[in-house]
Design an enzyme around this catalytic site. Structure first.
Site, PDB file in Angstrom:
ATOM      1  N   HIS A 182      43.489  68.340  74.342  1.00 48.59           N
ATOM      2  CA  HIS A 182      42.685  69.483  73.894  1.00 48.59           C
ATOM      3  C   HIS A 182      41.709  69.064  72.796  1.00 48.59           C
ATOM      4  O   HIS A 182      40.500  69.328  72.877  1.00 48.59           O
ATOM      5  CB  HIS A 182      43.639  70.566  73.383  1.00 48.59           C
ATOM      6  CG  HIS A 182      42.967  71.812  72.908  1.00 48.59           C
ATOM      7  ND1 HIS A 182      42.921  72.964  73.655  1.00 48.59           N
ATOM      8  CD2 HIS A 182      42.323  72.105  71.738  1.00 48.59           C
ATOM      9  CE1 HIS A 182      42.275  73.907  72.985  1.00 48.59           C
ATOM     10  NE2 HIS A 182      41.910  73.409  71.822  1.00 48.59           N
ATOM     11  N   GLU A 183      42.223  68.399  71.778  1.00 49.14           N
ATOM     12  CA  GLU A 183      41.379  68.010  70.644  1.00 49.14           C
ATOM     13  C   GLU A 183      40.344  66.953  71.047  1.00 49.14           C
ATOM     14  O   GLU A 183      39.244  66.911  70.487  1.00 49.14           O
ATOM     15  CB  GLU A 183      42.235  67.504  69.485  1.00 49.14           C
ATOM     16  CG  GLU A 183      43.148  68.561  68.875  1.00 49.14           C
ATOM     17  CD  GLU A 183      42.397  69.796  68.402  1.00 49.14           C
ATOM     18  OE1 GLU A 183      41.249  69.662  67.936  1.00 49.14           O
ATOM     19  OE2 GLU A 183      42.962  70.908  68.497  1.00 49.14           O
ATOM     20  N   HIS A 186      37.325  68.758  72.217  1.00 47.99           N
ATOM     21  CA  HIS A 186      36.471  69.158  71.089  1.00 47.99           C
ATOM     22  C   HIS A 186      35.670  67.972  70.566  1.00 47.99           C
ATOM     23  O   HIS A 186      34.475  68.094  70.254  1.00 47.99           O
ATOM     24  CB  HIS A 186      37.337  69.707  69.948  1.00 47.99           C
ATOM     25  CG  HIS A 186      37.881  71.076  70.192  1.00 47.99           C
ATOM     26  ND1 HIS A 186      37.101  72.132  70.607  1.00 47.99           N
ATOM     27  CD2 HIS A 186      39.143  71.570  70.050  1.00 47.99           C
ATOM     28  CE1 HIS A 186      37.849  73.222  70.714  1.00 47.99           C
ATOM     29  NE2 HIS A 186      39.088  72.900  70.394  1.00 47.99           N
ATOM     30  N   HIS A 189      32.807  67.082  72.791  1.00 49.67           N
ATOM     31  CA  HIS A 189      31.771  68.100  72.626  1.00 49.67           C
ATOM     32  C   HIS A 189      30.937  67.787  71.381  1.00 49.67           C
ATOM     33  O   HIS A 189      29.689  67.766  71.426  1.00 49.67           O
ATOM     34  CB  HIS A 189      32.431  69.479  72.507  1.00 49.67           C
ATOM     35  CG  HIS A 189      31.492  70.623  72.669  1.00 49.67           C
ATOM     36  ND1 HIS A 189      31.901  71.937  72.633  1.00 49.67           N
ATOM     37  CD2 HIS A 189      30.142  70.672  72.859  1.00 49.67           C
ATOM     38  CE1 HIS A 189      30.858  72.738  72.816  1.00 49.67           C
ATOM     39  NE2 HIS A 189      29.780  71.989  72.944  1.00 49.67           N
TER      40      HIS A 189
END
Length: 398
Positions: A182-183, A186, A189
């Site tokens: 998940h991280e 980020h 991104h």
């Protein structure tokens, strides 16, 4: 399940504290609702929802479609809870039984051994994306383990002109692996945004922030499910994916629905009391779960313990819209013709490169997602239906 009485005791004791102060919480929340309605009227908005969405140029239909589609698509959610009740051997199934593991599985996921798995799982996004993921692992971007005094949770911190830094509290559990994936979403991104945008446009709104992170989790889940030969691990993976959909999409849609209804009470000049708010929340909770659950009066005070309602009105729906966007994007990226997949990946990467250079709805439309239609939310309902069906089949084989 022999521990059900303990769960019940903890659940009722916890909620009793909020119930004892229901009128105080209602008075505080009424203040929030009246403030929002005053500000909306002062600025010539037709509703508090329109006022809250204005800064990001999001039409109210986005939230309205979201909650309507979620509420209409709850049958897979109910099937999951009926399955859980049967597998856990419970005579009655309550809100406090929702997260009990279906089977015991104490498998450890050592950090050094999941790195290659995560890199491999990102293959659909292309070799350059995989190299960037590898760079995060090898470039000392990640503070991996727990330490005394370290903040809890996980976080990806942008540092413009360098690269993001990731803070984890990795503990070898399956949850911690998915948190890592998940991280990394980020971080990718942030990296792509900062590489293509000036500082002023490099930051991105929460409306798009959770799209790459949840999509990374989905890709990792698909990879793990396809490679494991351990049936018990398959069940654990499926439960993790389903619980993620339930918590990130359906629960947040229920919360968004509640917020919308509460604000409309204020807009209509209706009295707002603890009893009114509890009844409204309880009716919604029952509408989502139907006959799949036995209802406890303690659950109706749940609205009082959700901090977002008080501190960040009209915020939680964005978790659900991001998840819906990811669900629609991953369909394009992992299915269809070669050209369709290639175009889907390029549009997704362009979304990440765009950062905050345009309104979020425009960015998502260019990526192939129109949140003003029910299609993205319907993609999540279909995703949950597939996962529950797979879980039913795996349990039958066990």
């Amino acid at each position: 399940n022999r521990h059900q009485p303990d769960r019940a005791a903890a659940f009722h004791a916890f909620h009793a504290t909020f119930a004892a102060n229901a009128n105080t919480y209602a008075a505080v929340y009424n203040g929030v609702l009246q403030r929002d309605w005053f500000v909306a009227q002062a600025r010539q908005f037709k509703s508090t929802l329109e006022a809250a969405l204005h800064s990001n140029d999001i039409p109210p239909a986005v939230v309205e479609n979201l909650v309507a589609t979620a509420k209409a698509g709850t049958e897979p959610l109910r099937r999951y809870h009926r399955l859980r009740k049967r597998v856990l051997g419970l005579e009655t199934y309550h809100a406090y039984d929702q997260l009990v593991p279906l089977i015991d599985c104490d498998r450890k996921y050592e950090y050094s051994k999941v790195i290659d798995e995560i890199v491999e799982s990102m293959k659909p996004l292309g070799p350059d994306y995989q190299r960037s993921i590898r760079q995060a692992f090898e470039g000392r971007w990640i503070d991996v383990y727990e330490n005394p005094g370290k903040r809890s949770g996980a976080y990806s911190a942008p540092v413009y002109g360098v690269h993001p830094y990731m803070l984890l509290n990795y503990n070898d559990t399956l949850d911690s692996v998915f948190t890592l994936a998940h991280e990394l979403g980020h971080s990718m991104h942030t990296m792509l945004s900062e590489a293509h945008q000036p500082f002023v446009y490099s930051d991105y709104t929460i409306f798009v922030a959770e799209v790459p992170s949840t999509l990374s989790e989905m890709l990792f889940f698909d990879h793990m499910l396809s490679r494991t030969t351990d049936q018990r691990e398959r069940i654990v993976l499926l439960q993790h994916a389903i619980d993620d959909i339930v918590g990130t999409f359906f629960r947040q849609c229920l919360f968004a629905d509640y917020e919308l209804q509460a604000h409309r009470l204020a807009e209509q000049g209706e009295p707002i009391t603890g009893e009114t708010l509890s009844r409204m929340y309880f009716d919604l909770f029952k509408a989502y779960h139907g006959d799949s659950m036995t209802y406890d009066d303690s659950a109706q005070i749940t609205w009082a313990r959700v901090p977002h309602f008080f501190g960040s009105p009209y915020y939680v729906y964005q978790y659900a819209t991001c998840y819906a966007s990811s669900a629609q994007l991953i369909q394009t990226i992992t299915s269809g013709t070669v050209d369709e997949r290639r175009n889907g990946v390029e549009r997704f990467l362009e979304l990440l490169r765009a950062g905050g250079s345009d309104y979020p709805m425009n960015l998502l439309k260019r990526a192939g997602v129109d949140l003003s239609t029910p299609a993205p939310a319907e993609a999540v309902v279909k995703q949950l239906d597939r996962c529950v069906t797979q879980l039913e089949q795996e349990i039958e084989r066990l």
